[in-house]
Design a protein around this motif. Structure first.
Motif, PDB file in Angstrom:
ATOM      1  N   ASP A 117       0.860  -1.178   0.000  1.00 57.79           N
ATOM      2  CA  ASP A 117       0.000   0.000   0.000  1.00 57.79           C
ATOM      3  C   ASP A 117       0.900   1.233   0.000  1.00 57.79           C
ATOM      4  O   ASP A 117       1.813   1.322  -0.812  1.00 57.79           O
ATOM      5  CB  ASP A 117      -0.949  -0.042   1.193  1.00 57.79           C
ATOM      6  CG  ASP A 117      -2.178   0.839   1.000  1.00 57.79           C
ATOM      7  OD1 ASP A 117      -2.350   1.339  -0.128  1.00 57.79           O
ATOM      8  OD2 ASP A 117      -2.956   1.018   1.942  1.00 57.79           O
ATOM      9  N   ASN A 118       0.695   2.191   0.891  1.00 62.57           N
ATOM     10  CA  ASN A 118       1.552   3.367   0.947  1.00 62.57           C
ATOM     11  C   ASN A 118       2.632   3.180   2.012  1.00 62.57           C
ATOM     12  O   ASN A 118       2.890   4.068   2.826  1.00 62.57           O
ATOM     13  CB  ASN A 118       0.726   4.624   1.251  1.00 62.57           C
ATOM     14  CG  ASN A 118       1.500   5.893   1.006  1.00 62.57           C
ATOM     15  OD1 ASN A 118       2.382   5.935   0.157  1.00 62.57           O
ATOM     16  ND2 ASN A 118       1.198   6.929   1.769  1.00 62.57           N
ATOM     17  N   ALA A 119       3.261   2.014   1.983  1.00 67.45           N
ATOM     18  CA  ALA A 119       4.320   1.663   2.919  1.00 67.45           C
ATOM     19  C   ALA A 119       5.166   0.601   2.222  1.00 67.45           C
ATOM     20  O   ALA A 119       4.973   0.307   1.048  1.00 67.45           O
ATOM     21  CB  ALA A 119       3.734   1.138   4.231  1.00 67.45           C
ATOM     22  N   PHE A 120       6.135   0.014   2.944  1.00 64.33           N
ATOM     23  CA  PHE A 120       6.869  -1.098   2.346  1.00 64.33           C
ATOM     24  C   PHE A 120       7.191  -2.153   3.399  1.00 64.33           C
ATOM     25  O   PHE A 120       7.420  -1.856   4.579  1.00 64.33           O
ATOM     26  CB  PHE A 120       8.138  -0.630   1.624  1.00 64.33           C
ATOM     27  CG  PHE A 120       9.186   0.024   2.486  1.00 64.33           C
ATOM     28  CD1 PHE A 120      10.198  -0.709   3.088  1.00 64.33           C
ATOM     29  CD2 PHE A 120       9.167   1.402   2.672  1.00 64.33           C
ATOM     30  CE1 PHE A 120      11.170  -0.097   3.853  1.00 64.33           C
ATOM     31  CE2 PHE A 120      10.142   2.032   3.446  1.00 64.33           C
ATOM     32  CZ  PHE A 120      11.137   1.280   4.038  1.00 64.33           C
ATOM     33  N   ALA A 121       7.149  -3.402   2.939  1.00 63.14           N
ATOM     34  CA  ALA A 121       7.464  -4.544   3.790  1.00 63.14           C
ATOM     35  C   ALA A 121       8.915  -4.943   3.565  1.00 63.14           C
ATOM     36  O   ALA A 121       9.394  -4.965   2.428  1.00 63.14           O
ATOM     37  CB  ALA A 121       6.537  -5.709   3.465  1.00 63.14           C
ATOM     38  N   LEU A 122       9.596  -5.265   4.639  1.00 61.68           N
ATOM     39  CA  LEU A 122      10.998  -5.648   4.590  1.00 61.68           C
ATOM     40  C   LEU A 122      11.172  -6.954   5.359  1.00 61.68           C
ATOM     41  O   LEU A 122      10.813  -7.051   6.529  1.00 61.68           O
ATOM     42  CB  LEU A 122      11.871  -4.555   5.205  1.00 61.68           C
ATOM     43  CG  LEU A 122      13.363  -4.845   5.342  1.00 61.68           C
ATOM     44  CD1 LEU A 122      14.000  -4.984   3.975  1.00 61.68           C
ATOM     45  CD2 LEU A 122      14.047  -3.741   6.140  1.00 61.68           C
ATOM     46  N   LEU A 123      11.716  -7.949   4.685  1.00 52.98           N
ATOM     47  CA  LEU A 123      11.931  -9.267   5.289  1.00 52.98           C
ATOM     48  C   LEU A 123      13.391  -9.636   5.175  1.00 52.98           C
ATOM     49  O   LEU A 123      13.962  -9.635   4.080  1.00 52.98           O
ATOM     50  CB  LEU A 123      11.060 -10.313   4.586  1.00 52.98           C
ATOM     51  CG  LEU A 123      11.162 -11.754   5.102  1.00 52.98           C
ATOM     52  CD1 LEU A 123      10.577 -11.871   6.511  1.00 52.98           C
ATOM     53  CD2 LEU A 123      10.442 -12.714   4.150  1.00 52.98           C
ATOM     54  N   ASP A 124      14.016  -9.948   6.321  1.00 55.88           N
ATOM     55  CA  ASP A 124      15.393 -10.428   6.292  1.00 55.88           C
ATOM     56  C   ASP A 124      15.466 -11.797   6.950  1.00 55.88           C
ATOM     57  O   ASP A 124      14.438 -12.444   7.162  1.00 55.88           O
ATOM     58  CB  ASP A 124      16.348  -9.415   6.954  1.00 55.88           C
ATOM     59  CG  ASP A 124      15.996  -9.125   8.410  1.00 55.88           C
ATOM     60  OD1 ASP A 124      15.522 -10.047   9.108  1.00 55.88           O
ATOM     61  OD2 ASP A 124      16.204  -7.984   8.865  1.00 55.88           O
ATOM     62  N   ASP A 125      16.649 -12.245   7.278  1.00 61.14           N
ATOM     63  CA  ASP A 125      16.831 -13.608   7.773  1.00 61.14           C
ATOM     64  C   ASP A 125      16.177 -13.867   9.116  1.00 61.14           C
ATOM     65  O   ASP A 125      15.890 -15.023   9.458  1.00 61.14           O
ATOM     66  CB  ASP A 125      18.328 -13.933   7.881  1.00 61.14           C
ATOM     67  CG  ASP A 125      18.978 -14.045   6.518  1.00 61.14           C
ATOM     68  OD1 ASP A 125      18.233 -14.244   5.532  1.00 61.14           O
ATOM     69  OD2 ASP A 125      20.206 -13.916   6.432  1.00 61.14           O
ATOM     70  N   VAL A 168       7.499  -3.553   8.754  1.00 62.92           N
ATOM     71  CA  VAL A 168       6.725  -2.694   7.866  1.00 62.92           C
ATOM     72  C   VAL A 168       7.106  -1.259   8.205  1.00 62.92           C
ATOM     73  O   VAL A 168       7.051  -0.857   9.371  1.00 62.92           O
ATOM     74  CB  VAL A 168       5.210  -2.894   8.012  1.00 62.92           C
ATOM     75  CG1 VAL A 168       4.463  -1.929   7.097  1.00 62.92           C
ATOM     76  CG2 VAL A 168       4.821  -4.326   7.674  1.00 62.92           C
ATOM     77  N   TYR A 169       7.518  -0.500   7.178  1.00 64.28           N
ATOM     78  CA  TYR A 169       7.913   0.896   7.347  1.00 64.28           C
ATOM     79  C   TYR A 169       6.966   1.797   6.556  1.00 64.28           C
ATOM     80  O   TYR A 169       6.481   1.424   5.493  1.00 64.28           O
ATOM     81  CB  TYR A 169       9.328   1.129   6.816  1.00 64.28           C
ATOM     82  CG  TYR A 169      10.435   0.504   7.620  1.00 64.28           C
ATOM     83  CD1 TYR A 169      11.093   1.222   8.619  1.00 64.28           C
ATOM     84  CD2 TYR A 169      10.855  -0.790   7.358  1.00 64.28           C
ATOM     85  CE1 TYR A 169      12.141   0.654   9.336  1.00 64.28           C
ATOM     86  CE2 TYR A 169      11.894  -1.370   8.070  1.00 64.28           C
ATOM     87  CZ  TYR A 169      12.525  -0.641   9.058  1.00 64.28           C
ATOM     88  OH  TYR A 169      13.548  -1.210   9.765  1.00 64.28           O
ATOM     89  N   GLU A 194       7.088  -4.672  13.594  1.00 62.61           N
ATOM     90  CA  GLU A 194       8.232  -5.559  13.415  1.00 62.61           C
ATOM     91  C   GLU A 194       8.027  -6.800  14.266  1.00 62.61           C
ATOM     92  O   GLU A 194       7.420  -6.744  15.333  1.00 62.61           O
ATOM     93  CB  GLU A 194       9.549  -4.873  13.770  1.00 62.61           C
ATOM     94  CG  GLU A 194       9.669  -4.393  15.201  1.00 62.61           C
ATOM     95  CD  GLU A 194      11.002  -3.709  15.469  1.00 62.61           C
ATOM     96  OE1 GLU A 194      11.930  -3.886  14.667  1.00 62.61           O
ATOM     97  OE2 GLU A 194      11.112  -3.015  16.496  1.00 62.61           O
ATOM     98  N   LYS A 195       8.504  -7.934  13.760  1.00 66.99           N
ATOM     99  CA  LYS A 195       8.370  -9.189  14.488  1.00 66.99           C
ATOM    100  C   LYS A 195       9.505 -10.119  14.121  1.00 66.99           C
ATOM    101  O   LYS A 195      10.069 -10.049  13.027  1.00 66.99           O
ATOM    102  CB  LYS A 195       7.021  -9.851  14.168  1.00 66.99           C
ATOM    103  CG  LYS A 195       6.799 -10.177  12.701  1.00 66.99           C
ATOM    104  CD  LYS A 195       5.562 -11.029  12.464  1.00 66.99           C
ATOM    105  CE  LYS A 195       5.789 -12.460  12.864  1.00 66.99           C
ATOM    106  NZ  LYS A 195       4.679 -13.352  12.476  1.00 66.99           N
TER     107      LYS A 195
END
Length: 393
Positions: free
Chosen positions: A89-97, A102-103, A112-113
């Protein structure tokens, strides 16, 4: 004599007063004339004046060096370039190891989780994100603020995707069959299942209403890999139609306004909504990157011997005669927003319209590995950090 002097003085004052009145009337008339002329010629000068004060040059990206955002940026990412970033949507999802974030587009953390997935994969559609463990059994649906649900699949997951209505497609494999597809609703309840005994499912694409999907399967004929589309409506267990197989390994399948585009490793094939092959285009060189959004498809190919990189673009399902644009030999990634294609190379970003016309560019001081456009911003993915530049197009 004194009387005469006073009379002459009064005459002089009256003459000066009259002169001032005439000058004021002339100025007012002059201003009114300018306003009238401006109103009737506004279509000539206003766009130029507006663009000079409010619009960035050449399509929106600044010419020369781009100015990076400050404040919350750059965002540091733990673990290096193993992370994934997608528009949410008007944000971005970030997935790392180890974490899911969500920012906001301003860089503020919305959620964050922690996760324990060995090989986490991110899918995003609308304002939800699907996270699954490739090679494991766990998956979850995430909103911007919380976990909607978490589930454990019956067998090992090797593919999953998400629809615009938050339906999740999860593909697993086991000893009983080559592949099994399950569709889950917004609450995580499965309501549709398809078993594939003789071919591997390599892609699932939902239609825009999430009332059905196209399943892409991989087979082999005469020693060649073949990709085929199978159309399902969720109200019926039997396929609605099956397309002819085409000699390529399908990398992605997208719905357009007039049909379906299959981007393969050696060619692109386009089908109408009944699964009939309408056009196809075979690449002259190996594919290195691709993207599709709306009606626009953009593909990058590279001839390493000649150090030549090309971008192939077309609209809808007519790919017989695409636009082919020669790029710099170090072009890395392509992103399309449905109207324009954004090419990232070691020097910066070049923008092309749907006709292949170069409309903008910006130079970057640092080297980046990928990009993502969200609204008026372009996000730049480095090895272990994310930066942002402004874009108004």
């Amino acid at each position: 004599m004194a009387v005469t002097d006073i009379s002459e003085l009064r005459k002089k004052r009256q003459a000066k007063k009259t002169k001032n009145i005439i000058i004021k009337i002339f100025v007012v008339l002059l201003i009114c004339g300018i306003i009238v002329v401006a109103v009737f010629t506004g279509d000539r000068w206003y766009p130029y004046l507006r663009d000079m004060f409010t619009s960035p040059p050449a399509g929106g990206l600044s010419q020369g060096s781009a100015e990076l955002a400050e404040g919350m940026f750059p965002i540091k990412v733990e673990g290096g370039m193993g992370y994934q970033l997608m528009s949410m949507d008007n944000a971005f999802a970030l997935l790392d190891d180890s974490q899911f974030h969500v920012y906001s587009t301003e860089g503020k953390i919305m959620t964050e989780k922690q996760h324990t997935y060995a090989n986490p994969i991110l899918c995003v559609s609308g304002n939800k994100a699907l996270i699954y463990d490739e090679g494991g059994r766990e998956f979850s649906l995430e909103s911007k603020y919380k976990t909607v649900y978490s589930r454990t699949a019956e067998d090992v997951i090797y593919l999953a995707t998400l629809s615009s209505s938050d339906y999740a497609a999860v593909v697993t494999r086991s000893d009983k069959f080559l592949a099994m597809l399950k569709i889950y609703d917004q609450n995580g309840k499965d309501f549709f299942t398809y078993y594939s005994y003789d071919s591997r499912i390599i892609n699932v694409t939902f239609n825009s209403q999430s009332t059905g999907c196209v399943v892409t399967v991989l087979t082999a004929e005469g020693g060649r890999l073949m990709s085929k589309l199978i159309r399902f409506d969720f109200t019926d267990k039997d396929p609605k139609w099956e397309s002819t197989a085409v000699p390529t390994l399908a990398l992605d399948v997208r719905f357009t306004g007039d049909g379906i585009v299959m981007i393969g490793d050696t060619m692109t094939a386009c089908f109408n909504t009944d699964g009939v092959l309408m056009s196809q285009y075979t690449y002259e060189n190996p594919i290195t990157d691709y993207d599709a959004n709306g009606a626009m498809t953009a593909i990058i190919t590279e001839n390493s011997d000649l150090r030549r990189t090309e971008m192939i673009t077309f609209i809808g399902i007519d790919c017989n005669s695409p636009k082919v644009i020669v790029l710099d030999d170090n072009s890395k990634r392509v992103f399309t927003d449905g109207k324009s294609a954004y090419i990232l190379d070691s020097a910066g970003i070049d923008v092309y319209d749907s006709l292949g016309v170069h409309i903008a560019e910006t130079r970057l001081e640092d080297d980046y590995d990928d990009l993502c456009k969200i609204g008026k911003y372009i996000f730049l993915l480095g090895y272990d950090s994310i930066n942002r530049i402004s874009f108004s197009g």
